[in-house]
Design a protein around this motif. Structure first.
Motif, PDB file in Angstrom:
ATOM      1  N   GLU A 180       0.574  -1.088   0.001  1.00 31.67           N
ATOM      2  CA  GLU A 180       0.059   0.083  -0.081  1.00 31.67           C
ATOM      3  C   GLU A 180       0.895   1.122  -0.073  1.00 31.67           C
ATOM      4  N   ASN A 181       1.956   1.059   0.794  1.00 27.50           N
ATOM      5  CA  ASN A 181       2.865   2.358   1.044  1.00 27.50           C
ATOM      6  C   ASN A 181       3.516   2.610  -0.253  1.00 27.50           C
ATOM      7  N   LEU A 182       4.061   1.265  -0.969  1.00 28.17           N
ATOM      8  CA  LEU A 182       4.886   1.574  -2.230  1.00 28.17           C
ATOM      9  C   LEU A 182       4.011   2.018  -3.348  1.00 28.17           C
ATOM     10  N   GLU A 183       2.606   1.748  -3.283  1.00 27.38           N
ATOM     11  CA  GLU A 183       1.702   2.113  -4.426  1.00 27.38           C
ATOM     12  C   GLU A 183       1.380   3.651  -4.268  1.00 27.38           C
ATOM     13  N   SER A 184       0.953   3.985  -3.029  1.00 27.49           N
ATOM     14  CA  SER A 184       0.800   5.391  -2.879  1.00 27.49           C
ATOM     15  C   SER A 184       1.982   6.274  -3.300  1.00 27.49           C
ATOM     16  N   VAL A 189       4.758   9.762  -7.377  1.00 28.58           N
ATOM     17  CA  VAL A 189       5.981  10.080  -8.605  1.00 28.58           C
ATOM     18  C   VAL A 189       5.190  10.565  -9.944  1.00 28.58           C
ATOM     19  N   GLU A 190       4.102   9.788 -10.133  1.00 25.06           N
ATOM     20  CA  GLU A 190       3.436  10.185 -11.432  1.00 25.06           C
ATOM     21  C   GLU A 190       2.851  11.524 -11.327  1.00 25.06           C
ATOM     22  N   LYS A 288      13.923  11.674  -3.288  1.00 29.91           N
ATOM     23  CA  LYS A 288      13.604  11.311  -1.790  1.00 29.91           C
ATOM     24  C   LYS A 288      12.591  10.238  -1.712  1.00 29.91           C
ATOM     25  N   LEU A 289      11.616  10.327  -2.660  1.00 30.20           N
ATOM     26  CA  LEU A 289      10.487   9.158  -2.735  1.00 30.20           C
ATOM     27  C   LEU A 289      11.169   7.843  -3.047  1.00 30.20           C
ATOM     28  N   VAL A 290      11.982   7.751  -4.074  1.00 29.94           N
ATOM     29  CA  VAL A 290      12.495   6.620  -4.669  1.00 29.94           C
ATOM     30  C   VAL A 290      13.411   6.138  -3.649  1.00 29.94           C
TER      31      VAL A 290
END
Length: 308
Positions: A180-184, A189-190, A288-290
């Motif tokens: 869930e966290n990864l998808e968010s 990023v999109e 940072k998101l990566v």
């Protein structure tokens, strides 16, 4: 995954106990501990484990406690006893010939039912002769023994699998939260990619305007340059594949079949897409998101090492 199961049964001849436990392991590795006289059961037990488990370091311990002594026979080794008696007789003959009658070797005497002495060999003497007795195990039918052992091993394995299933449900819930966290983060990023392209355009326009002063800025050149940069930092394909991997991973979590190794492969692919996204990014926020996305993937990787 870790697990434990234990079962006990009592037959006419044996009290049978089977214990099964495991620790985390990338592949299936089975070891069996059992009495040496029942070593022929090892292959059958391993085969039974393979039918119930596909991953983990599994150890099966089987104990067979004999009830009574029906499977044991004791016989006197006649040849050994006679050899000792012949040796004593020969020595006594030599002593008599040498005149040492009082020094003859006495094997012992017994009392007959009439109270007189007899030449019978007493049990006390017989027991002192090494190897005078032979203790043998009665040969048992391997198929009969297995028919008694198999249900016990099966029950222990059922308890073992049930415990692993409970742990698996807990691990699946934890992995689902990381997904869930990864998808968010992927969706974020999109959203940031178009902003990054616009920021680059604005930054480039400002810099050229400062350099040219009052002269006219050629918009078409700026648009072309921005389009080139947009192409270089485009991560649409990577993010689409990442969404697909996440959806497929959820399907694995809901599957009743062993999927641990498939998850291993899928985690590698997810990590590859995130790394590519990071290498293309020119945005500090995306970078940072990566980093956070890779952290979530690593947490998933650690957990699936325990999933069958």
């Amino acid at each position: 995954m870790t697990g434990y199961g234990r079962a006990t049964a009592r037959t006419e001849r044996y009290e049978i106990t089977a214990e099964v436990h495991s620790v985390n392991h990338r592949y299936l590795e089975t070891s069996v501990r059992l009495p040496r006289s029942f070593s022929y059961l090892e292959g059958k037990i391993k085969e039974q484990v393979q039918q119930a488990v596909s991953r983990g370091k599994v150890e099966v311990a089987l104990t067979m406690q004999s009830i009574g002594s029906k499977d044991t026979t004791v016989e006197i080794n006649h040849d050994v006893v006679m050899a000792y008696l012949r040796a004593v007789a020969a020595e006594n003959e030599l002593l008599r010939e040498s005149g040492f009658r009082k020094n003859q070797i006495m094997m012992g005497t017994a009392v007959s039912e009439f109270g007189g002495a007899t030449d019978a060999l007493p049990l006390s003497t017989l027991l002192r002769i090494p190897d005078a007795f032979q203790v043998q195990q009665v040969a048992e039918d391997a198929d009969v023994i297995w028919s008694e052992v198999q249900p016990v091993v099966t029950e222990a394995l059922q308890q073992f699998v049930t415990m692993r299933q409970t742990e698996g449900e807990r691990l699946a819930a934890d992995v689902a939260s990381h997904l869930e966290n990864l998808e968010s983060m992927t969706k974020r990023v999109e959203q940031l990619v178009p902003e990054t392209v616009q920021q680059y355009y604005d930054k480039l326009y400002k810099k050229i305007t400062e350099l040219l002063g009052d002269r006219t800025v050629e918009e078409s050149r700026l648009v072309t340059e921005t389009a080139v940069v947009a192409e270089k930092i485009a991560v649409d394909e990577e993010l689409v594949r990442l969404h697909s991997h996440i959806a497929q991973f959820r399907g694995f979590l809901e599957s009743t079949e062993p999927t641990g190794r498939k998850m291993d492969f899928l985690v590698q692919e997810m990590n590859r897409e995130v790394n590519t996204t990071g290498s293309k990014s020119q945005s500090l926020e995306i970078t940072k998101l990566v980093v956070d996305m890779k952290s979530e993937i690593e947490k998933i990787r650690e957990q699936i090492q325990n999933i069958e």
